[in-house]
Design a protein around this motif. Structure first.
Motif, PDB file in Angstrom:
ATOM      1  N   VAL A  28     -17.306  46.988  68.104  1.00 28.19           N
ATOM      2  CA  VAL A  28     -18.321  47.146  67.060  1.00 28.19           C
ATOM      3  C   VAL A  28     -19.629  47.648  67.657  1.00 28.19           C
ATOM      4  CG1 VAL A  28     -19.689  45.926  65.341  1.00 28.19           C
ATOM      5  CG2 VAL A  28     -17.246  45.411  65.585  1.00 28.19           C
TER       6      VAL A  28
ATOM      7  N   CYS B  98     -13.084  45.554  62.060  1.00 23.95           N
ATOM      8  CA  CYS B  98     -14.048  46.652  62.133  1.00 23.95           C
ATOM      9  C   CYS B  98     -13.743  47.693  61.070  1.00 23.95           C
ATOM     10  CB  CYS B  98     -14.030  47.298  63.521  1.00 23.95           C
ATOM     11  SG  CYS B  98     -12.590  48.345  63.859  1.00 23.95           S
TER      12      CYS B  98
ATOM     13  N   THR C  74     -17.784  50.344  63.254  1.00 21.47           N
ATOM     14  CA  THR C  74     -18.746  49.635  62.420  1.00 21.47           C
ATOM     15  C   THR C  74     -18.310  48.187  62.213  1.00 21.47           C
ATOM     16  OG1 THR C  74     -17.648  50.161  60.331  1.00 21.47           O
ATOM     17  CG2 THR C  74     -19.213  51.784  61.194  1.00 21.47           C
ATOM     18  N   PRO C  75     -19.241  47.318  61.865  1.00 18.97           N
ATOM     19  CA  PRO C  75     -18.843  45.949  61.530  1.00 18.97           C
ATOM     20  C   PRO C  75     -17.960  45.920  60.281  1.00 18.97           C
ATOM     21  CG  PRO C  75     -21.224  46.099  61.883  1.00 18.97           C
ATOM     22  CD  PRO C  75     -20.703  47.505  61.802  1.00 18.97           C
TER      23      PRO C  75
ATOM     24  N   HIS D 246     -12.395  41.057  66.533  1.00 17.55           N
ATOM     25  CA  HIS D 246     -13.309  41.220  65.415  1.00 17.55           C
ATOM     26  C   HIS D 246     -12.762  42.349  64.555  1.00 17.55           C
ATOM     27  CE1 HIS D 246     -16.900  41.619  63.006  1.00 17.55           C
ATOM     28  NE2 HIS D 246     -17.525  40.700  63.692  1.00 17.55           N
TER      29      HIS D 246
ATOM     30  N   THR E 261     -13.517  44.324  54.369  1.00 20.47           N
ATOM     31  CA  THR E 261     -14.850  43.759  54.596  1.00 20.47           C
ATOM     32  C   THR E 261     -15.452  43.201  53.322  1.00 20.47           C
ATOM     33  OG1 THR E 261     -17.012  44.181  55.636  1.00 20.47           O
ATOM     34  CG2 THR E 261     -16.133  45.919  54.215  1.00 20.47           C
TER      35      THR E 261
END
Length: 224
Positions: free
Chosen positions: A91, A119, A105-106, A117, A136
């Motif tokens: 990220v 992404c 990107t997050p 994580h 997300t």
């Protein structure tokens, strides 16, 4: 340069440009157009996180096509252990590939893999620029993404339950200011059933300058 976008189903799609093809989140199980892994010929595989409905057949497909997996470090490590070519990112990271630039990107969601994580990606693929949000929730820093790496197309989940619902995804569209939004990750199962026509009407009424294009499995679009 123009590109061909093809939607398979759920959050899985291909983009072809410059004589190469990428696929995002290659979950093809149960797709209504009966695409099989053997039907696919890809050069790059993007994986947003390791849940089964996104990782899908990534490792098998990578070996079948001798394709490069581009993903977070934890998934890339697992891919390498499975005999795949992989490029690890994370990220906030950017990297220039032969086809163009990628920004990770997050995405606020589970990773599906220990220590990882989830992404999304902003991808410049032979000059065609798009944002694939992955799974997300809505988050405020979406407002920064267009300034960091401008893109024309935004692919946003609208299903709710696991991701943004149409209300939050409409706010995301306002944050992102992309000229074109394509909703994905809905109606695969009853728990993420949504009305995409209502989403389209909401965004096009309340987000000036943004068009929503609805795509069905098997649909293709010409991107520029």
């Amino acid at each position: 340069m123009s590109a061909e976008f093809k939607f398979i189903h759920h959050a899985c799609f291909t983009v072809t440009a410059g004589g190469e093809t990428l696929i995002c989140d290659p979950f093809i199980d149960g797709n209504p157009i009966h695409v099989s892994m053997q039907d696919l010929k890809v050069d790059y595989i993007f994986v947003s996180h390791a849940h089964g409905d996104h990782l899908g057949c990534a490792y098998e497909l990578a070996k079948q096509c001798d394709a490069l997996i581009i993903t977070t470090a934890e998934i890339a490590g697992q891919a390498s252990e499975n005999g795949c070519k992989a490029h690890a990112m994370h990220v906030g990271g950017t990297y220039k590939f032969p086809f163009g630039k990628v920004r990770v990107t997050p995405a606020f969601h589970g990773s599906g893999i220990a220590g990882g994580h989830a992404c999304g990606f902003i991808i410049d693929f032979h000059g065609v620029k798009f944002y694939f949000a992955g799974d997300t929730s809505l988050f405020g820093d979406m407002q920064l993404l267009q300034d960091l790496d401008p893109f024309k197309y935004a692919l946003l989940p609208i299903g709710g339950n696991f991701t943004m619902d149409p209300h939050d995804a409409a706010k995301a569209a306002a944050f992102l200011k992309a000229p074109v939004v394509i909703p994905i990750h809905y109606n695969t199962w009853p728990v993420i059933a949504q009305d995409p026509e209502a989403y389209k009407a909401d965004v096009e009424k309340n987000v000036p300058g943004t068009q929503v294009i609805l795509v069905d499995p098997g649909d293709t679009l010409e991107w520029d």
